[in-house]
Scaffold this active site. Structure first.
Site, PDB file in Angstrom:
ATOM      1  N   THR B 152       3.961  -9.235 -18.766  1.00 57.47           N
ATOM      2  CA  THR B 152       2.298  -8.450 -18.855  1.00 57.47           C
ATOM      3  C   THR B 152       2.964  -8.893 -17.234  1.00 57.47           C
ATOM      4  O   THR B 152       3.073  -7.321 -16.716  1.00 57.47           O
ATOM      5  CB  THR B 152       1.926 -10.132 -19.563  1.00 57.47           C
ATOM      6  OG1 THR B 152       2.381 -11.287 -18.702  1.00 57.47           O
ATOM      7  CG2 THR B 152       0.922 -10.263 -20.836  1.00 57.47           C
ATOM      8  N   LYS B 178       8.840 -15.418 -20.774  1.00 58.60           N
ATOM      9  CA  LYS B 178       7.809 -14.527 -20.283  1.00 58.60           C
ATOM     10  C   LYS B 178       6.762 -15.754 -19.009  1.00 58.60           C
ATOM     11  O   LYS B 178       6.019 -16.395 -19.600  1.00 58.60           O
ATOM     12  CB  LYS B 178       7.286 -13.417 -21.096  1.00 58.60           C
ATOM     13  CG  LYS B 178       5.771 -13.947 -22.160  1.00 58.60           C
ATOM     14  CD  LYS B 178       4.037 -14.366 -21.261  1.00 58.60           C
ATOM     15  CE  LYS B 178       3.991 -13.392 -20.475  1.00 58.60           C
ATOM     16  NZ  LYS B 178       2.513 -13.391 -20.231  1.00 58.60           N
ATOM     17  N   THR B 189       5.194 -23.767 -22.142  1.00 61.95           N
ATOM     18  CA  THR B 189       5.767 -22.607 -21.044  1.00 61.95           C
ATOM     19  C   THR B 189       4.469 -21.998 -21.290  1.00 61.95           C
ATOM     20  O   THR B 189       4.356 -21.587 -22.216  1.00 61.95           O
ATOM     21  CB  THR B 189       6.547 -21.988 -20.867  1.00 61.95           C
ATOM     22  OG1 THR B 189       6.601 -21.257 -20.177  1.00 61.95           O
ATOM     23  CG2 THR B 189       7.179 -21.608 -22.584  1.00 61.95           C
ATOM     24  N   GLU B 276       4.055 -13.736  -9.648  1.00 60.64           N
ATOM     25  CA  GLU B 276       3.585 -13.158  -8.895  1.00 60.64           C
ATOM     26  C   GLU B 276       3.642 -12.787  -7.518  1.00 60.64           C
ATOM     27  O   GLU B 276       2.982 -14.052  -6.569  1.00 60.64           O
ATOM     28  CB  GLU B 276       1.600 -13.602  -9.182  1.00 60.64           C
ATOM     29  CG  GLU B 276       1.883 -12.788 -10.962  1.00 60.64           C
ATOM     30  CD  GLU B 276       0.346 -13.191 -11.376  1.00 60.64           C
ATOM     31  OE1 GLU B 276       0.014 -12.744 -12.971  1.00 60.64           O
ATOM     32  OE2 GLU B 276      -0.383 -14.142 -10.652  1.00 60.64           O
ATOM     33  N   ASN B 400      -3.756 -10.811  -8.437  1.00 60.21           N
ATOM     34  CA  ASN B 400      -5.222 -10.921  -9.624  1.00 60.21           C
ATOM     35  C   ASN B 400      -6.175 -11.289  -9.162  1.00 60.21           C
ATOM     36  O   ASN B 400      -7.404 -10.930 -10.638  1.00 60.21           O
ATOM     37  CB  ASN B 400      -4.319 -12.554  -9.426  1.00 60.21           C
ATOM     38  CG  ASN B 400      -3.466 -13.536  -9.660  1.00 60.21           C
ATOM     39  OD1 ASN B 400      -3.881 -12.666 -10.829  1.00 60.21           O
ATOM     40  ND2 ASN B 400      -2.585 -13.875  -9.571  1.00 60.21           N
ATOM     41  N   THR B 405      -8.104  -4.118 -13.533  1.00 57.81           N
ATOM     42  CA  THR B 405      -9.131  -2.589 -13.893  1.00 57.81           C
ATOM     43  C   THR B 405      -8.260  -1.892 -13.679  1.00 57.81           C
ATOM     44  O   THR B 405      -6.363  -2.045 -13.761  1.00 57.81           O
ATOM     45  CB  THR B 405      -8.665  -2.466 -11.940  1.00 57.81           C
ATOM     46  OG1 THR B 405      -7.983  -3.220 -10.833  1.00 57.81           O
ATOM     47  CG2 THR B 405     -10.164  -3.709 -11.287  1.00 57.81           C
TER      48      THR B 405
END
Lengths: 405, 405
Positions: B152, B178, B189, B276, B400, B405
């Site tokens: 993702t 992932k 997880t 991230e 985040n 969007t």
């Protein structure tokens, strides 16, 4: 970037409580960084301090001296004197001793408070050199300058004041606080000083500061980091011409409690409004809990989630992240099929799933506001709790990545 | 921005385990977003799932079916099917039923997995339409494409593979995972699939997946947010010409356990490396605890502190923030005078205060690295725990804030 926080309101002087400000040049030359507060003879001082095990040297000394006769509160910014071991204790004691000597009181009548960077030696000579100027500056009408003098990463000074009348006598409650980061007070706040001129017995005053802090400072969080230096002090000078409050009951106590709670709440919420990088002021209310702790667990899970905080920053009604946080908050046997979630007045999730009536436009409208309410109905019981927090913005990262540079 | 995470290593096929990838266009047209995995007849499948009370519809179905005969694992990205109530369950069941029909197996032999945005209806028609293509694509040598198909916000696919020999037979363990955000697995997880060709009895396999996940996926955190969709599956196809492992003992079990633990650790750490906005890969080791839980409490307090994470991002050795986090981690009767803190090999705090030998230059040198170790010695006992995390960067906020969007 403070949210809904304007210039200081009028801060009424409290008879018997004086404040003096000076520049010691601890972090930057010329900055007001030392504040001395003087309590009239006979005043009582109660307080609560951080539960952080790594509490700072001044906190240890303040705890030791609280309950005895206290005449001076000595605050410095720019250095937290935390993680500094025995040397830190010696430096804090030295500054207190110097102030006691200059003021002609016993050393144990001085309580020290520090805030700033953790782990650096306290520049005690600079502080001691600034004490005469701070003492010379002492006056009752100096709250606004003191509110500035205790600031660190705060962008605005914080204060609140209430007056009420009892038996024809005006009573004042005035307070100030500082803090914008490393904020999740736990039995205390970053730094808060509140004074009243009514006389209050020590045990009543101690219960009052604990209860007021519990409902205000202990219900705010910016980043979930409980500071090593949190302290909140409530001073009762006894200068008002009224009998001493010796029990937590009666009309005068009720009025005082109300005023104290309001001042505490104003200056606690001011810390959130001025949270580092804050662009939103967020109220998280959890109702229908089986007990208060599970309401708080859910509220803090929501308030600390970086995913929710970044969605708040983006004004994105990504409410699934709220459900996820409720789900991992650790409430035992949580039946998600009973849970409703509201954003402002908009029901976004009903009985654990997206509400049939919900539209993205409704959520977006609420999220676009500066002040946002998140309400979670657990449907398990009668307990409720409310806490206040901020979003997580680029500016937060910038401020904290560059804090020491 | 992945830290120390290169292209996929060689992922050896596991006999009896095939993977097929297709595009359903769930979030974006053309993106590979549906992965079907087929387990040979007689294979055993064990797994662990999220402890989040708001767990997703597919998690509920997977839990219900685990332990029975499992032949297919059906994964979609782009939609988590969480917070979707009864309708979400019906949609997940429908997709499984369609796959079962196409494959000629019973519906209960299909386990569903979803990842993506929470609270949106699963576009089940799109998924069902993509199933024939995924089935037609099934092959044992398809791990690399499947690793991409389950991504993702991941920037790189994740996988690991080990081979060992036993009685002249080669045994393979291969896995993929992932995840990059909403990562604090708790008994599971984000999504992980690991397969081996050795035969393992169901109860042994279930214990193995639990133990391996506990030491790998359950020791990583990016943002402290436990997902609604965490699942980790371990498949034993039994195609290797070796006797079935029926007990958690013996040489073959020992070799398998070692290989499984290594694969789990590689793909769990890969999630952190690809966290991230991550610019640092951080190992937090806590030694000398009175028990494992207090070591974990301290480690997670450090790993979740936004102040420490932003200091890591800035490569700023602001180690006072580490002391503060240790102090508020909630360890009962913590004696800070016994605590040492190391940054890499540099002792920054000794006996609770700044180490006499410490210089800022030493700290800065360690903090400039991409891979940073923080070691905390509590001096209370013999327990140790290690977890892995990331820093908090501008990019994290950006990702985040803009996720939908």
């Amino acid at each position: 970037m403070a949210v809904g926080l304007g210039p200081l309101p009028v801060l009424h002087p409290v008879p018997g409580f004086e404040l003096g400000i000076a520049s010691a040049g601890i972090k930057r030359p010329g900055r007001k960084d030392v504040v001395v507060m003087r309590c009239a003879e006979g005043a009582r001082v109660a307080g609560v301090t951080t539960t952080n095990a790594f509490c700072a040297a001044p906190v240890l000394i303040t705890r030791e001296r609280l309950g005895g006769e206290v005449r001076y509160l000595l605050t410095n910014t720019g250095n937290a004197n935390a993680g500094t071991g025995a040397d830190g204790l010696a430096r804090a004691r030295s500054a207190c001793a110097r102030l006691a000597e200059l003021a002609g009181v016993s050393e144990s009548a001085v309580l020290p408070f520090s805030t700033g960077v953790i782990g650096e030696p306290l520049p005690v000579e600079k502080i001691e050199a600034a004490l005469p100027a701070a003492l010379a500056d002492l006056k009752e009408d100096n709250w606004a300058l003191a509110a500035e003098g205790i600031m660190t990463t705060d962008t605005l000074p914080k204060g609140a004041s209430r007056r009420f009348s009892h038996d024809g006598v005006t009573v004042t409650v005035t307070g100030t606080s500082k803090g914008a980061g490393m904020i999740r007070p736990n039995m205390a706040t970053m730094l808060g000083y509140i004074a009243t001129d009514v006389a209050v017995a020590q045990s009543v005053l101690q219960d009052l500061v604990r209860d007021a802090a519990n409902k205000s400072f202990n219900r705010i969080t910016i980043d979930g980091d409980t500071s090593t230096n949190d302290c909140c002090m409530l001073v009762a000078t006894g200068r008002a011409a009224l009998p001493e409050i010796t029990e937590a009951s009666g009309e005068l106590f009720g009025k005082l409690r109300q005023a104290v709670f309001e001042v505490f709440m104003d200056i606690a919420q001011a810390i959130v409004r001025d949270g580092e990088g804050a662009t939103k002021f967020v109220t998280v209310q959890v109702n229908g809990g089986g007990n208060h702790q599970e309401c708080l667990d859910v509220a803090y899970a929501v308030a600390h989630s970086p995913l929710i905080k970044t969605a708040l920053f983006a004004s994105d009604p990504n409410w699934g992240r709220i459900l996820a946080a409720v789900g991992y908050a650790g409430v035992p046997q949580l039946d998600v099929g009973l849970i409703d979630v509201f954003l402002g007045d908009v029901c976004i999730a009903s009985k654990g799933a997206r509400a049939a009536s919900y539209t993205e436009a409704q959520g977006a409208e609420v999220m676009a506001r500066e002040e946002i309410g998140i309400r979670i109905e657990l449907g398990r019981g009668d307990a409720s709790e409310t806490i206040w927090t901020t979003d997580l913005s680029h500016e937060y990262v910038k401020i904290n990545a560059e804090y020491r540079t």
